[in-house]
Design a protein around this motif. Structure first.
Motif, short mmCIF file in Angstrom:
data_model
loop_
_atom_site.label_atom_id
_atom_site.label_comp_id
_atom_site.label_asym_id
_atom_site.label_seq_id
_atom_site.Cartn_x
_atom_site.Cartn_y
_atom_site.Cartn_z
N LEU A 271 0.83 -1.20 0.00
CA LEU A 271 0.00 0.00 0.00
C LEU A 271 0.87 1.25 0.00
CD1 LEU A 271 -2.74 -0.43 2.77
CD2 LEU A 271 -3.07 -0.55 0.30
N ASN A 272 0.33 2.32 -0.57
CA ASN A 272 0.95 3.64 -0.47
C ASN A 272 -0.13 4.68 -0.70
OD1 ASN A 272 3.06 5.45 -0.06
ND2 ASN A 272 3.58 5.54 -2.24
N SER A 273 0.19 5.93 -0.40
CA SER A 273 -0.66 7.05 -0.77
C SER A 273 0.16 7.98 -1.66
CB SER A 273 -1.14 7.83 0.45
OG SER A 273 -1.87 8.98 0.04
N VAL A 274 -0.40 8.32 -2.83
CA VAL A 274 0.29 9.26 -3.72
C VAL A 274 -0.29 10.67 -3.57
CG1 VAL A 274 1.00 7.52 -5.40
CG2 VAL A 274 -1.21 8.65 -5.68
N GLY A 275 -1.11 10.86 -2.54
CA GLY A 275 -1.57 12.19 -2.21
C GLY A 275 -2.66 12.74 -3.10
N SER A 276 -3.07 13.93 -2.79
CA SER A 276 -4.14 14.60 -3.53
C SER A 276 -3.56 15.43 -4.67
CB SER A 276 -4.92 15.51 -2.59
OG SER A 276 -4.08 16.57 -2.14
N ALA A 277 -4.44 16.05 -5.42
CA ALA A 277 -4.00 16.90 -6.54
C ALA A 277 -3.17 18.07 -6.04
CB ALA A 277 -5.21 17.41 -7.31
N SER A 278 -3.35 18.50 -4.80
CA SER A 278 -2.55 19.60 -4.26
C SER A 278 -1.23 19.12 -3.67
CB SER A 278 -3.35 20.37 -3.21
OG SER A 278 -3.74 19.51 -2.16
N PHE B 64 5.17 14.55 2.02
CA PHE B 64 4.56 15.71 1.36
C PHE B 64 3.03 15.67 1.41
CE2 PHE B 64 8.80 15.33 -0.21
CZ PHE B 64 9.23 16.62 -0.46
N LEU B 65 2.46 14.70 2.13
CA LEU B 65 1.01 14.60 2.21
C LEU B 65 0.44 15.68 3.13
CD1 LEU B 65 0.49 10.73 2.60
CD2 LEU B 65 0.54 12.08 0.50
N ASP B 66 -0.70 16.24 2.75
CA ASP B 66 -1.38 17.17 3.64
C ASP B 66 -2.14 16.37 4.70
OD1 ASP B 66 -3.75 16.25 2.46
OD2 ASP B 66 -3.97 18.01 1.18
#
Length: 426
Positions: free
Chosen positions: A175-182, A238-240
């Motif tokens: 699993l990973n998160s590539v974050g939002s558009a911002s 870098f995730l908000d």
């Protein structure tokens, strides 16, 4: 006259192999139905712009792998239309969602598909230019809960169930998160900066990707590039707050329902439309190219294609590789012994052999370890040779109650020796 053959990169599927394909598809349909998914069938070819806008013009799929042609105009006043054999199906499903105004129902759309996709890539084990995918998408308006981390966890739990019911054990979920558009622009800027002085030492693909799509550098499989990639910034930094909270909620939901996972900070997947959660199921039985299936969240794809806001998450499973995995597991299963007996001490070697004789006379296939083995080595050896392990210690020898562990399920139980040595009915 030369004999005609199937085009390179394609092949015929013949009996008895097709029986395995039918088994996989029937199992998938059965599992999807339990999760209230319905089948969607989209056209095999679409307008080229669907993939250019949805998948991303700088992705390898669009820039190098699509089968595209100009459809001849029906009249002189008409412009020829560029058409493409579908290289993946998520964009087509979202196009259908928009075209048929499925969002106006106000409900989540839970859709699955089974069918061929087409990519012009170098044929290799488990990869063909006409290949088959089983996939599913959950998409709908925000008011229907489509953006909830619960949707991500439910899809992943469903996939764990499907693999288990197909008899594929030993899979790994990354699993990973590539974050939002911002989040993404800030991370990409940091990647570009980190790559500036290093990219000249990397492969040609990475040098191109560093300019056009830096995220794809993280997906490089060239061994010589891995030490450099390991030094690059990780997107988790870098995730908000919203993206971080969403990913944490997905992980907590998976833990609550007992689905094991590993966090891989380099997992980005290859398509531009992914946001937040990305995932991949792998299996070591496939060797270096070990991915069984993958997918992720695509909260902005509908808007990219001119539709309403419709967050979604989906996956695609390579059926060709799934068949290879099941065939390999079936072959291994046929070679496995029923039990591996692990004597816990050299003084128990003779009783272990005596137990093995009794079990073999009962019609069972038996392997025997050695009392000099450490327990860890006994488990490692037993897992390679047998379906279950019998631990034979002093207590088991005296009581006649044996400790048995099933390698596939991980379940450990106490079984009377008399029950194990009952003659087989076969």
């Amino acid at each position: 006259m030369s004999t005609l053959k199937a085009v390179r990169g394609t092949r015929d599927l013949l009996p008895p192999e097709t029986a395995l394909w039918n088994h996989i598809e029937a199992t998938a349909r059965r599992v999807f139905a339990r999760y209230n998914f319905g089948e969607i069938r989209t056209p095999i070819f679409e307008d080229t712009q669907l993939f250019a806008r949805g998948v991303g013009e700088e992705t390898d799929i669009v820039s190098k792998e699509m089968y595209t042609w100009e459809d001849r105009a029906r009249a002189q006043s008409e412009k020829a239309q560029s058409l493409t054999l579908r290289p993946e199906n998520t964009a087509g499903v979202v196009r259908a969602y928009i075209e048929h105004k499925l969002g106006e129902t106000g409900m989540l759309q839970k859709l699955y598909y089974i069918g061929p996709q087409f990519r012009r890539e170098r044929p290799q084990k488990g990869r063909y230019r006409q290949f088959y995918q089983i996939g599913a998408e959950v998409i709908g308006p925000h008011s229907a809960g489509s953006e909830s981390p619960l949707r991500d966890a439910e899809v992943l739990e469903m996939l764990a169930t499907l693999l288990d019911e197909l008899g594929i054990t030993g899979w790994t979920l990354a699993l990973n998160s590539v974050g939002s558009a911002s989040d993404r622009p800030r991370y990409i800027a940091a990647l570009r900066e980190a790559l500036k002085d290093k990219v000249a030492q990397m492969c040609g693909d990475c040098q191109r990707r560093a300019e056009t799509n830096p995220l794809r550098v993280l997906d490089c499989k060239v061994p010589e590039d891995q030490p450099i990639i390991d030094t690059l910034p990780q997107i988790a930094d870098f995730l908000d707050d919203a993206s971080r909270a969403h990913f944490t909620a997905v992980c907590e939901a998976l833990a609550a329902c007992g689905v094991k996972y590993e966090i891989n900070p380099r997992l980005v997947r290859g398509l531009d439309y992914y946001t937040r959660t990305t995932f991949e199921f792998t299996h070591d039985g496939l060797g270096a190219q070990n991915a069984l299936l993958g997918g992720g969240r695509y909260d902005g794809l509908s808007e990219m294609l001119g539709g309403p806001k419709a967050p979604g998450i989906g996956f695609a499973m390579g059926e060709d590789r799934l068949v290879l995995t099941l065939a390999a597991l079936s072959a291994r299963e046929a070679e496995l012994a029923d039990y591996f007996i692990a004597p816990l001490g050299e003084s128990l070697n003779a009783p272990a052999l005596e137990l093995a004789r009794a079990l073999r006379q009962a019609g069972l296939r038996i392997e025997v370890g050695d009392g000099s083995f450490r327990l860890k080595k006994s488990f490692e050896t037993g897992n390679k040779l047998a379906r279950k392990i019998i631990l034979l210690g002093e207590d088991e020898q005296q009581s006649g109650i044996l400790t048995v562990k099933d390698f596939a399920s991980g379940e450990q139980s106490k079984i009377a020796r008399a029950e194990l040595v009952k003659p087989s009915k076969e």
